[in-house]
Scaffold this motif. Structure first.
Motif, PDB file in Angstrom:
ATOM      1  N   ASP A 135       6.467 -14.552 -10.217  1.00 48.49           N
ATOM      2  CA  ASP A 135       5.523 -14.214  -9.655  1.00 48.49           C
ATOM      3  C   ASP A 135       5.392 -12.765  -9.520  1.00 48.49           C
ATOM      4  O   ASP A 135       5.683 -11.783  -8.771  1.00 48.49           O
ATOM      5  CB  ASP A 135       5.289 -14.542  -8.032  1.00 48.49           C
ATOM      6  CG  ASP A 135       3.812 -14.497  -7.593  1.00 48.49           C
ATOM      7  OD1 ASP A 135       3.222 -13.966  -8.010  1.00 48.49           O
ATOM      8  OD2 ASP A 135       3.748 -15.178  -6.505  1.00 48.49           O
ATOM      9  N   THR A 137       2.751 -10.915  -9.215  1.00 49.65           N
ATOM     10  CA  THR A 137       1.654 -10.617  -8.465  1.00 49.65           C
ATOM     11  C   THR A 137       2.218 -10.144  -7.111  1.00 49.65           C
ATOM     12  O   THR A 137       1.913  -9.265  -6.248  1.00 49.65           O
ATOM     13  CB  THR A 137       0.562 -11.441  -8.299  1.00 49.65           C
ATOM     14  OG1 THR A 137       0.993 -12.870  -8.238  1.00 49.65           O
ATOM     15  CG2 THR A 137      -0.415 -11.463  -9.570  1.00 49.65           C
ATOM     16  N   ASN A 138       3.392 -10.995  -6.555  1.00 45.05           N
ATOM     17  CA  ASN A 138       3.921 -10.860  -5.189  1.00 45.05           C
ATOM     18  C   ASN A 138       4.848  -9.811  -5.277  1.00 45.05           C
ATOM     19  O   ASN A 138       5.208  -9.008  -4.451  1.00 45.05           O
ATOM     20  CB  ASN A 138       4.646 -12.218  -4.826  1.00 45.05           C
ATOM     21  CG  ASN A 138       5.145 -11.945  -3.538  1.00 45.05           C
ATOM     22  OD1 ASN A 138       4.596 -11.680  -2.697  1.00 45.05           O
ATOM     23  ND2 ASN A 138       6.302 -12.226  -3.392  1.00 45.05           N
ATOM     24  N   TYR A 140       4.811  -7.015  -7.215  1.00 47.64           N
ATOM     25  CA  TYR A 140       4.148  -5.674  -6.991  1.00 47.64           C
ATOM     26  C   TYR A 140       2.832  -5.793  -6.305  1.00 47.64           C
ATOM     27  O   TYR A 140       1.919  -5.699  -6.487  1.00 47.64           O
ATOM     28  CB  TYR A 140       3.603  -5.408  -8.524  1.00 47.64           C
ATOM     29  CG  TYR A 140       4.809  -4.802  -9.315  1.00 47.64           C
ATOM     30  CD1 TYR A 140       5.415  -3.623  -9.412  1.00 47.64           C
ATOM     31  CD2 TYR A 140       5.325  -5.589 -10.438  1.00 47.64           C
ATOM     32  CE1 TYR A 140       6.535  -3.031 -10.063  1.00 47.64           C
ATOM     33  CE2 TYR A 140       6.163  -5.353 -11.298  1.00 47.64           C
ATOM     34  CZ  TYR A 140       6.771  -3.926 -11.248  1.00 47.64           C
ATOM     35  OH  TYR A 140       7.755  -3.573 -11.947  1.00 47.64           O
ATOM     36  N   ASN A 141       3.410  -6.335  -4.851  1.00 50.31           N
ATOM     37  CA  ASN A 141       1.939  -6.736  -3.973  1.00 50.31           C
ATOM     38  C   ASN A 141       1.143  -5.625  -4.052  1.00 50.31           C
ATOM     39  O   ASN A 141       0.000  -5.916  -3.979  1.00 50.31           O
ATOM     40  CB  ASN A 141       2.684  -7.166  -2.716  1.00 50.31           C
ATOM     41  CG  ASN A 141       1.556  -7.735  -1.839  1.00 50.31           C
ATOM     42  OD1 ASN A 141       0.810  -8.146  -2.095  1.00 50.31           O
ATOM     43  ND2 ASN A 141       1.960  -7.674  -0.461  1.00 50.31           N
ATOM     44  N   PHE A 144      -0.899  -4.636  -6.941  1.00 53.39           N
ATOM     45  CA  PHE A 144      -2.089  -5.544  -7.701  1.00 53.39           C
ATOM     46  C   PHE A 144      -3.012  -5.743  -6.451  1.00 53.39           C
ATOM     47  O   PHE A 144      -4.344  -5.335  -6.726  1.00 53.39           O
ATOM     48  CB  PHE A 144      -1.383  -7.133  -7.505  1.00 53.39           C
ATOM     49  CG  PHE A 144      -1.023  -7.308  -8.710  1.00 53.39           C
ATOM     50  CD1 PHE A 144      -1.567  -7.931 -10.043  1.00 53.39           C
ATOM     51  CD2 PHE A 144       0.244  -6.983  -9.266  1.00 53.39           C
ATOM     52  CE1 PHE A 144      -1.338  -8.276 -11.128  1.00 53.39           C
ATOM     53  CE2 PHE A 144       0.720  -7.238 -10.597  1.00 53.39           C
ATOM     54  CZ  PHE A 144       0.049  -7.846 -11.459  1.00 53.39           C
ATOM     55  N   SER A 145      -2.852  -5.542  -4.864  1.00 56.17           N
ATOM     56  CA  SER A 145      -3.895  -5.897  -4.103  1.00 56.17           C
ATOM     57  C   SER A 145      -4.749  -4.598  -3.860  1.00 56.17           C
ATOM     58  O   SER A 145      -5.644  -4.305  -3.545  1.00 56.17           O
ATOM     59  CB  SER A 145      -3.130  -6.149  -2.775  1.00 56.17           C
ATOM     60  OG  SER A 145      -2.375  -5.564  -2.348  1.00 56.17           O
ATOM     61  N   TYR A 150      -6.709  -6.408  -7.374  1.00 55.62           N
ATOM     62  CA  TYR A 150      -6.650  -7.759  -7.726  1.00 55.62           C
ATOM     63  C   TYR A 150      -6.744  -8.986  -6.775  1.00 55.62           C
ATOM     64  O   TYR A 150      -6.189  -8.887  -5.820  1.00 55.62           O
ATOM     65  CB  TYR A 150      -5.404  -8.002  -8.600  1.00 55.62           C
ATOM     66  CG  TYR A 150      -5.217  -9.342  -9.334  1.00 55.62           C
ATOM     67  CD1 TYR A 150      -5.640  -9.343 -10.528  1.00 55.62           C
ATOM     68  CD2 TYR A 150      -4.364 -10.409  -8.719  1.00 55.62           C
ATOM     69  CE1 TYR A 150      -5.495 -10.713 -11.328  1.00 55.62           C
ATOM     70  CE2 TYR A 150      -4.129 -11.549  -9.214  1.00 55.62           C
ATOM     71  CZ  TYR A 150      -4.796 -11.845 -10.687  1.00 55.62           C
ATOM     72  OH  TYR A 150      -4.488 -12.806 -11.398  1.00 55.62           O
ATOM     73  N   LYS A 151      -7.665 -10.012  -7.230  1.00 57.79           N
ATOM     74  CA  LYS A 151      -7.961 -11.132  -6.251  1.00 57.79           C
ATOM     75  C   LYS A 151      -7.939 -12.312  -6.947  1.00 57.79           C
ATOM     76  O   LYS A 151      -8.279 -13.307  -6.320  1.00 57.79           O
ATOM     77  CB  LYS A 151      -9.213 -10.845  -5.516  1.00 57.79           C
ATOM     78  CG  LYS A 151      -9.366  -9.643  -4.621  1.00 57.79           C
ATOM     79  CD  LYS A 151     -10.806  -9.560  -3.892  1.00 57.79           C
ATOM     80  CE  LYS A 151     -10.906  -8.328  -3.153  1.00 57.79           C
ATOM     81  NZ  LYS A 151     -12.290  -8.148  -2.667  1.00 57.79           N
ATOM     82  N   THR A 154      -2.117 -16.119  -8.828  1.00 57.88           N
ATOM     83  CA  THR A 154      -0.632 -15.566  -9.472  1.00 57.88           C
ATOM     84  C   THR A 154      -0.382 -15.569 -10.614  1.00 57.88           C
ATOM     85  O   THR A 154      -0.939 -16.496 -11.342  1.00 57.88           O
ATOM     86  CB  THR A 154       0.496 -16.173  -8.415  1.00 57.88           C
ATOM     87  OG1 THR A 154       0.485 -17.682  -8.901  1.00 57.88           O
ATOM     88  CG2 THR A 154       0.322 -16.052  -6.756  1.00 57.88           C
ATOM     89  N   THR A 167      -4.176 -10.772 -20.957  1.00 57.14           N
ATOM     90  CA  THR A 167      -3.313  -9.938 -20.046  1.00 57.14           C
ATOM     91  C   THR A 167      -3.166  -8.592 -20.512  1.00 57.14           C
ATOM     92  O   THR A 167      -2.242  -7.810 -20.042  1.00 57.14           O
ATOM     93  CB  THR A 167      -2.083 -10.612 -19.597  1.00 57.14           C
ATOM     94  OG1 THR A 167      -1.254 -10.923 -21.150  1.00 57.14           O
ATOM     95  CG2 THR A 167      -2.509 -12.026 -18.777  1.00 57.14           C
ATOM     96  N   LEU A 170      -3.773  -6.018 -18.185  1.00 60.93           N
ATOM     97  CA  LEU A 170      -2.780  -5.871 -17.048  1.00 60.93           C
ATOM     98  C   LEU A 170      -1.573  -5.289 -17.620  1.00 60.93           C
ATOM     99  O   LEU A 170      -0.744  -4.359 -16.892  1.00 60.93           O
ATOM    100  CB  LEU A 170      -2.484  -7.344 -16.303  1.00 60.93           C
ATOM    101  CG  LEU A 170      -1.284  -7.320 -15.576  1.00 60.93           C
ATOM    102  CD1 LEU A 170      -1.384  -6.645 -14.184  1.00 60.93           C
ATOM    103  CD2 LEU A 170      -1.081  -8.848 -15.222  1.00 60.93           C
TER     104      LEU A 170
END
Length: 267
Positions: A135, A137-138, A140-141, A144-145, A150-151, A154, A167, A170
């Motif tokens: 994961d 996205t988690n 690099y929490n 991403f957020s 990023y919404k 995952t 991607t 990204l």
């Protein structure tokens, strides 16, 4: 010098060639309501390349209940330690800001404990690599957020690196995929990606002074960071102790106290 209501005094120590030269400025009594930039006459005024400075701030927290804590913040009911100085000639750097590394580590890795932890799946070398692989996205929490806004769903490491055009943006923003050519052909094997994930962890954890499992040579995070230093994160050096005071000279005669006068007439 600047603190808030609990601040009592501050001092800035100068070290040169391993020797403590004493304070650049030592404020014996800080008063929040009467702050000043005036320098004492005997202040150390000249710094040389390689000199090191250490600011020490003192606070009186006796009024704080035992079950409470003093927070750091801008508000006057919180605390801060902010010594400032003017210098000449002008240099390119505009700010030196120290902060705890853990305050920014989520931008690099969501949890530094992953660096020193074994994986839950034995096909990975570390929990850090496993978290990144499963994961991104988690892992690099904050990146991403907050930074990317990023919404979406995952994204795991294989989908990111083998995702082709979908991607590509990204991968450009977060260059953590293999550079051996398999990313361009969307053909990175699981083994290659697991090895790269371990390498990415080695860099991210190493920034904070940590080695990655199974290497446990260093499990303590660097204790400070400075946005203007070549090495962003590091252990703050321990300054040398000042030389012991040496008696120089003597009074020309012995003074003996014979009588104490209180200023009141004897009864």
């Amino acid at each position: 010098h600047h603190s808030h209501f609990m601040g009592t005094h501050q001092e800035i120590i100068v070290e040169r060639d391993g020797k403590n030269l004493g304070p650049m400025r030592k404020e014996h009594r800080f008063d929040y309501n009467h702050q000043t930039e005036m320098e004492p006459v005997n202040a150390l005024r000249t710094l040389l390349p390689g000199d090191r400075l250490a600011a020490t701030c003192h606070f009186d927290t006796s009024s704080v209940p035992a079950d409470s804590e003093v927070q750091i913040g801008e508000e006057s009911n919180k605390e801060m330690c902010f010594p400032g100085l003017f210098y000449y000639p002008k240099q390119k750097l505009t700010a030196f800001i120290y902060f705890p590394p853990k305050a920014v580590s989520p931008w690099f890795i969501n949890d530094l404990e992953w660096c020193s932890s074994p994986p839950s799946d034995e096909i990975f070398d570390s929990l850090c690599a496993e978290k990144l692989y499963t994961d991104v996205t988690n892992y690099y929490n904050l990146t991403f957020s907050i930074a990317m806004g990023y919404k979406g769903p995952t994204i795991d490491y294989p989908s990111m690196c083998n995702g082709g055009d979908e991607t590509a943006e990204l991968r450009e923003a977060l260059p953590i995929c293999p550079t051996e050519g398999c990313t361009e052909t969307q053909s990175c094997s699981e083994e290659v990606l697991r090895d790269w994930a371990q390498g990415v962890c080695g860099w991210n954890c190493g920034v904070f002074g940590l080695t990655v499992y199974p290497d446990l040579n260093r499990t303590e995070v660097y204790n400070t960071a400075n946005v203007a230093c070549p090495n962003l994160f590091f252990d703050a050096p321990t300054l040398a102790e000042p030389d012991a005071c040496q008696v120089k000279g003597s009074l020309p005669q012995t003074i003996e106290l014979l009588e104490v006068t209180t200023g009141k007439d004897p009864e």
